[in-house]
Design a protein around this motif. Sequence first.
Motif, PDB file in Angstrom:
ATOM      1  N   VAL A   1      46.392  68.101  58.457  1.00 34.08           N
ATOM      2  CA  VAL A   1      46.536  66.767  57.881  1.00 34.08           C
ATOM      3  C   VAL A   1      45.575  65.844  58.654  1.00 34.08           C
ATOM      4  CG1 VAL A   1      48.066  64.842  57.414  1.00 34.08           C
ATOM      5  CG2 VAL A   1      48.919  67.191  57.227  1.00 34.08           C
ATOM      6  N   VAL A   2      44.532  65.362  57.946  1.00 29.57           N
ATOM      7  CA  VAL A   2      43.535  64.473  58.531  1.00 29.57           C
ATOM      8  C   VAL A   2      43.902  63.045  58.167  1.00 29.57           C
ATOM      9  CG1 VAL A   2      41.093  63.886  58.690  1.00 29.57           C
ATOM     10  CG2 VAL A   2      41.773  66.276  58.355  1.00 29.57           C
ATOM     11  N   SER A   3      44.109  62.211  59.187  1.00 30.45           N
ATOM     12  CA  SER A   3      44.488  60.814  58.970  1.00 30.45           C
ATOM     13  C   SER A   3      43.328  59.918  59.396  1.00 30.45           C
ATOM     14  CB  SER A   3      45.740  60.454  59.787  1.00 30.45           C
ATOM     15  OG  SER A   3      46.821  61.298  59.423  1.00 30.45           O
ATOM     16  N   TYR A   4      42.947  59.013  58.511  1.00 29.71           N
ATOM     17  CA  TYR A   4      41.873  58.047  58.784  1.00 29.71           C
ATOM     18  C   TYR A   4      42.500  56.665  58.839  1.00 29.71           C
ATOM     19  CZ  TYR A   4      37.333  55.747  58.668  1.00 29.71           C
ATOM     20  OH  TYR A   4      36.230  54.997  58.975  1.00 29.71           O
ATOM     21  N   PHE A   5      42.383  55.977  59.996  1.00 27.85           N
ATOM     22  CA  PHE A   5      42.980  54.673  60.207  1.00 27.85           C
ATOM     23  C   PHE A   5      41.941  53.606  59.869  1.00 27.85           C
ATOM     24  CE2 PHE A   5      45.042  57.718  62.939  1.00 27.85           C
ATOM     25  CZ  PHE A   5      46.391  57.447  62.770  1.00 27.85           C
ATOM     26  N   LEU A   6      42.213  52.848  58.823  1.00 26.85           N
ATOM     27  CA  LEU A   6      41.252  51.854  58.354  1.00 26.85           C
ATOM     28  C   LEU A   6      41.082  50.697  59.341  1.00 26.85           C
ATOM     29  CD1 LEU A   6      42.280  51.688  54.594  1.00 26.85           C
ATOM     30  CD2 LEU A   6      40.284  52.818  55.569  1.00 26.85           C
ATOM     31  N   ALA A   7      42.071  50.412  60.181  1.00 29.29           N
ATOM     32  CA  ALA A   7      41.980  49.274  61.095  1.00 29.29           C
ATOM     33  C   ALA A   7      40.983  49.527  62.219  1.00 29.29           C
ATOM     34  CB  ALA A   7      43.352  48.945  61.672  1.00 29.29           C
ATOM     35  N   THR A   8      40.894  50.754  62.686  1.00 27.44           N
ATOM     36  CA  THR A   8      40.039  51.064  63.835  1.00 27.44           C
ATOM     37  C   THR A   8      38.978  52.112  63.535  1.00 27.44           C
ATOM     38  OG1 THR A   8      41.653  52.717  64.577  1.00 27.44           O
ATOM     39  CG2 THR A   8      41.863  50.480  65.457  1.00 27.44           C
ATOM     40  N   ASP A   9      38.908  52.652  62.304  1.00 24.99           N
ATOM     41  CA  ASP A   9      37.945  53.695  61.917  1.00 24.99           C
ATOM     42  C   ASP A   9      38.083  54.929  62.788  1.00 24.99           C
ATOM     43  OD1 ASP A   9      36.917  52.056  59.926  1.00 24.99           O
ATOM     44  OD2 ASP A   9      35.397  51.199  61.256  1.00 24.99           O
ATOM     45  N   MET A  10      39.317  55.216  63.220  1.00 20.58           N
ATOM     46  CA  MET A  10      39.569  56.408  64.020  1.00 20.58           C
ATOM     47  C   MET A  10      40.181  57.500  63.161  1.00 20.58           C
ATOM     48  SD  MET A  10      40.929  54.989  67.683  1.00 20.58           S
ATOM     49  CE  MET A  10      39.882  54.001  68.729  1.00 20.58           C
ATOM     50  N   ILE A  11      40.047  58.719  63.650  1.00 28.84           N
ATOM     51  CA  ILE A  11      40.516  59.895  62.923  1.00 28.84           C
ATOM     52  C   ILE A  11      41.443  60.670  63.836  1.00 28.84           C
ATOM     53  CG2 ILE A  11      39.816  62.055  61.814  1.00 28.84           C
ATOM     54  CD1 ILE A  11      37.168  60.735  61.159  1.00 28.84           C
ATOM     55  N   SER A  12      42.542  61.147  63.267  1.00 26.08           N
ATOM     56  CA  SER A  12      43.442  62.062  63.976  1.00 26.08           C
ATOM     57  C   SER A  12      43.725  63.249  63.069  1.00 26.08           C
ATOM     58  CB  SER A  12      44.742  61.364  64.363  1.00 26.08           C
ATOM     59  OG  SER A  12      45.494  61.031  63.210  1.00 26.08           O
ATOM     60  N   ILE A  13      43.895  64.406  63.667  1.00 25.56           N
ATOM     61  CA  ILE A  13      44.121  65.654  62.920  1.00 25.56           C
ATOM     62  C   ILE A  13      45.407  66.272  63.437  1.00 25.56           C
ATOM     63  CG2 ILE A  13      43.193  67.910  62.323  1.00 25.56           C
ATOM     64  CD1 ILE A  13      40.421  66.799  62.768  1.00 25.56           C
ATOM     65  N   PHE A  14      46.287  66.624  62.508  1.00 25.86           N
ATOM     66  CA  PHE A  14      47.585  67.226  62.841  1.00 25.86           C
ATOM     67  C   PHE A  14      47.723  68.520  62.058  1.00 25.86           C
ATOM     68  CE2 PHE A  14      52.119  67.924  62.156  1.00 25.86           C
ATOM     69  CZ  PHE A  14      52.604  67.836  63.455  1.00 25.86           C
ATOM     70  N   GLU A  15      48.169  69.556  62.756  1.00 27.69           N
ATOM     71  CA  GLU A  15      48.402  70.864  62.114  1.00 27.69           C
ATOM     72  C   GLU A  15      49.902  71.108  62.018  1.00 27.69           C
ATOM     73  OE1 GLU A  15      47.179  75.594  62.597  1.00 27.69           O
ATOM     74  OE2 GLU A  15      46.771  74.166  64.211  1.00 27.69           O
ATOM     75  N   PRO A  16      50.467  71.142  60.801  1.00 26.81           N
ATOM     76  CA  PRO A  16      51.910  71.412  60.676  1.00 26.81           C
ATOM     77  C   PRO A  16      52.235  72.816  61.162  1.00 26.81           C
ATOM     78  CG  PRO A  16      51.027  70.454  58.668  1.00 26.81           C
ATOM     79  CD  PRO A  16      49.855  70.841  59.498  1.00 26.81           C
ATOM     80  N   PRO A  17      53.242  72.956  61.992  1.00 23.48           N
ATOM     81  CA  PRO A  17      53.605  74.303  62.477  1.00 23.48           C
ATOM     82  C   PRO A  17      54.121  75.181  61.333  1.00 23.48           C
ATOM     83  CG  PRO A  17      54.583  72.583  63.836  1.00 23.48           C
ATOM     84  CD  PRO A  17      54.070  71.917  62.607  1.00 23.48           C
ATOM     85  N   VAL A  18      53.773  76.444  61.365  1.00 17.14           N
ATOM     86  CA  VAL A  18      54.205  77.448  60.381  1.00 17.14           C
ATOM     87  C   VAL A  18      54.910  78.556  61.144  1.00 17.14           C
ATOM     88  CG1 VAL A  18      53.477  79.041  58.576  1.00 17.14           C
ATOM     89  CG2 VAL A  18      52.269  76.877  58.869  1.00 17.14           C
ATOM     90  N   ARG A  19      56.096  78.880  60.671  1.00 13.97           N
ATOM     91  CA  ARG A  19      56.885  79.911  61.341  1.00 13.97           C
ATOM     92  C   ARG A  19      56.207  81.271  61.233  1.00 13.97           C
ATOM     93  NH1 ARG A  19      63.346  79.075  60.078  1.00 13.97           N
ATOM     94  NH2 ARG A  19      63.614  77.134  61.285  1.00 13.97           N
ATOM     95  N   ASN A  20      56.301  81.987  62.344  1.00 19.22           N
ATOM     96  CA  ASN A  20      55.819  83.361  62.425  1.00 19.22           C
ATOM     97  C   ASN A  20      54.334  83.466  62.087  1.00 19.22           C
ATOM     98  OD1 ASN A  20      58.459  84.177  63.028  1.00 19.22           O
ATOM     99  ND2 ASN A  20      58.959  84.397  60.852  1.00 19.22           N
ATOM    100  N   SER A  21      53.574  82.396  62.310  1.00 18.89           N
ATOM    101  CA  SER A  21      52.136  82.472  62.050  1.00 18.89           C
ATOM    102  C   SER A  21      51.352  82.877  63.296  1.00 18.89           C
ATOM    103  CB  SER A  21      51.624  81.118  61.544  1.00 18.89           C
ATOM    104  OG  SER A  21      51.787  80.128  62.548  1.00 18.89           O
ATOM    105  N   GLY A  22      51.981  82.743  64.460  1.00 20.78           N
ATOM    106  CA  GLY A  22      51.299  83.071  65.702  1.00 20.78           C
ATOM    107  C   GLY A  22      50.406  81.959  66.226  1.00 20.78           C
ATOM    108  N   ILE A  23      50.404  80.829  65.545  1.00 24.31           N
ATOM    109  CA  ILE A  23      49.575  79.702  65.950  1.00 24.31           C
ATOM    110  C   ILE A  23      50.485  78.521  66.246  1.00 24.31           C
ATOM    111  CG2 ILE A  23      47.749  78.104  65.270  1.00 24.31           C
ATOM    112  CD1 ILE A  23      46.686  80.282  63.430  1.00 24.31           C
ATOM    113  N   ILE A  24      50.297  77.927  67.411  1.00 24.79           N
ATOM    114  CA  ILE A  24      51.095  76.763  67.785  1.00 24.79           C
ATOM    115  C   ILE A  24      50.505  75.550  67.092  1.00 24.79           C
ATOM    116  CG2 ILE A  24      51.887  75.320  69.683  1.00 24.79           C
ATOM    117  CD1 ILE A  24      51.634  77.731  71.491  1.00 24.79           C
TER     118      ILE A  24
END
Length: 655
Positions: free
Chosen positions: A446-469
């Motif tokens: 999930v890529v979030s773009y903040f219009l107030a500061t032109d900053m970007i944050s990226i979040f990865e939703p956890p998936v069970r039994n995927s082996g990736i945190i």
Amino acid sequence: MELGLEPETCNMLTKSSPIDVQPRPSNSKTAFHRSQTLNYRNGYAVVRRPTMGIGGDRLHYNQLSQAELDELANKAPILTYGPLKQAPPAEFVPAHVAFDKKVLKFSAYFQEDVPISMEEHYRIRQVNIYYYLEDDSMSIIEPVVENSGIPQGKLIKRQRFTKNDVGDHYHWKDLNRGINLTVYGKTFRIVDCDRFTQDFLESQGIELNPSEKIPLDPYTQLRKEPVRKYVTPSDFDQLKQFLTFDKQVLRFYAIWDDTDSLFGECRHYIIHYYLMDDTVEIREVHERNNGRDPFPLLMNRQRMPKVLVENARNFPKCVLEISDQEVLEWYTAKDFIVGKPLTILGRTFFIYDCDPFTRQFYKDKFGMPDLPPVDVTKKEPPPVKQELPPYNGYGLIEDSAQNCFALIPKAPRKDVVKMLMNDNKVLRYLAALESPVPEDKDRRFVVSYFLATDMISIFEPPVRNSGIIGGKFLGRTKVVKSFSPVDNPIYYSPSDFFIGAVIEVFGHRFVILDTDEYVLKYMESNASQYSPEALASIQNRIQKQDLPAPELESKQATGEPMVQGTEEPKVQDLDALIDQIHMHLKDNPCKENLRETFQIYDKDESGYVDRETFFKICETLNVPVDDSLIKELIRLCTHGEGRINYYNFVRAFSN
């Protein structure tokens, strides 16, 4: 018993003066004082024979002379029977009385080495040796020579001098002319003595050596030699110059430009040239609040040498005054010309103007009618454009640039108007990681773009039994485009985010798969900011939502893409999506009264509410319906006729 007297003694006794007959004193006498019998001679009390009696009467005394009286006192009559009587011994006189203020004076010299001078190797110093007869003490005193530069005067104070290691002291019998006298390791040569000393020593039976001469001091003789060549005085009459040019002074305005040196500056001066004696004076021009001490003169009035002789280069100018013999040429009035530099005592002055009297003098004397002033005002240099040093790649370039503007860097200014207008406005996108690793193909971000500061944050939703945190993949920061230069970076803007776009974030490439409804509304309201390709991707996204299910299945069966340049996103099952929402919202408080609120509006207890009521309840309870995962959950819970199953929706917000 008869006394036997010598005939000479009898003759002396018979000699006497006739007796003066004095008249008897009258009753009118008023003075009855006695004559003085004591007197002082050379500081000592002696007995004096009075000549006047009481009341001033003359005394009758023997008229014998003093020598006859002394001889008569020493005569003793010889007894008729027995030996003659011995004469009384002479009266005892102590030494401090007999030799009081009797001093023997000897002239001497000693040789002193001078190891640190190139002009002299030794020095002859003359001294006087005094011997005090009353206590056998001695002192050595050097006569003071004016401007000799040597501490002179009393070399050895009055004391008894030791002449050997046994402890014997020098006596006047040891002193003579032409001998060496060693006192405290220093040898003095006695060359002569005064007349009293010579008579005293000869009276005591001492044979004096012949007197000697004191050797000449070589350095003193060198100083006495003539070293200067006398010049015949000129015929120029200085008195005539004084009477002609008295109180006539030339005034020049000059500057000293010292800007080339460290902390140098351009300073103004006034040069006065006195025609009466060709002397020069330099005064400094002071301004208010210039921070300098108000010294009136930079150089006192004096004659200024222009050309020195060859031998005067090492002349001690700071100590001695330069005479005519050290100077070949002096500065005169013809050397001071407006518009030309002038070097005085190593400092170069530029004369840029003079007063009217000076102009008239140069016109009459030297035939210079025009002496135009020179403009010495310096124009302000153009401001130097400050260029920032090259960016090193660490941190934001705005933060690094603040170190060049102030010693204590401040935070860069923010666009407050933009922050207030776009506060809490976030554009969210669903993206996939483009990676050759097979395990990364199914990862969603999930890529979030903040219009107030032109900053970007990226979040990865956890998936069970995927082996990736899962979790936070990238914190809020500005992301620079890969092709932008380092010194002038170009950051990602909202126009770069659309379905199918590839975003490179610090070496990782992300493909935008989907957006939320707020992004669609933002793109529709700001269509001018986006490219035709971005608008086409949004139109395909809207057409995909509007297609009925059979047509959508047919397109999926034929493999026709829904969005140009992208693949159809993979739809997860409801339980997996609810688990992802649980992990995504684990830091947010659970909506405990969400189910009760839906049940209030569900009158028939069917478990469904319409879309308008559903979004109204979510807005009241601050449910994040703009999140991409929440939007996907709403899509799965939506059935025909626009009704939403809130039972499955509430499961995502309960424990």
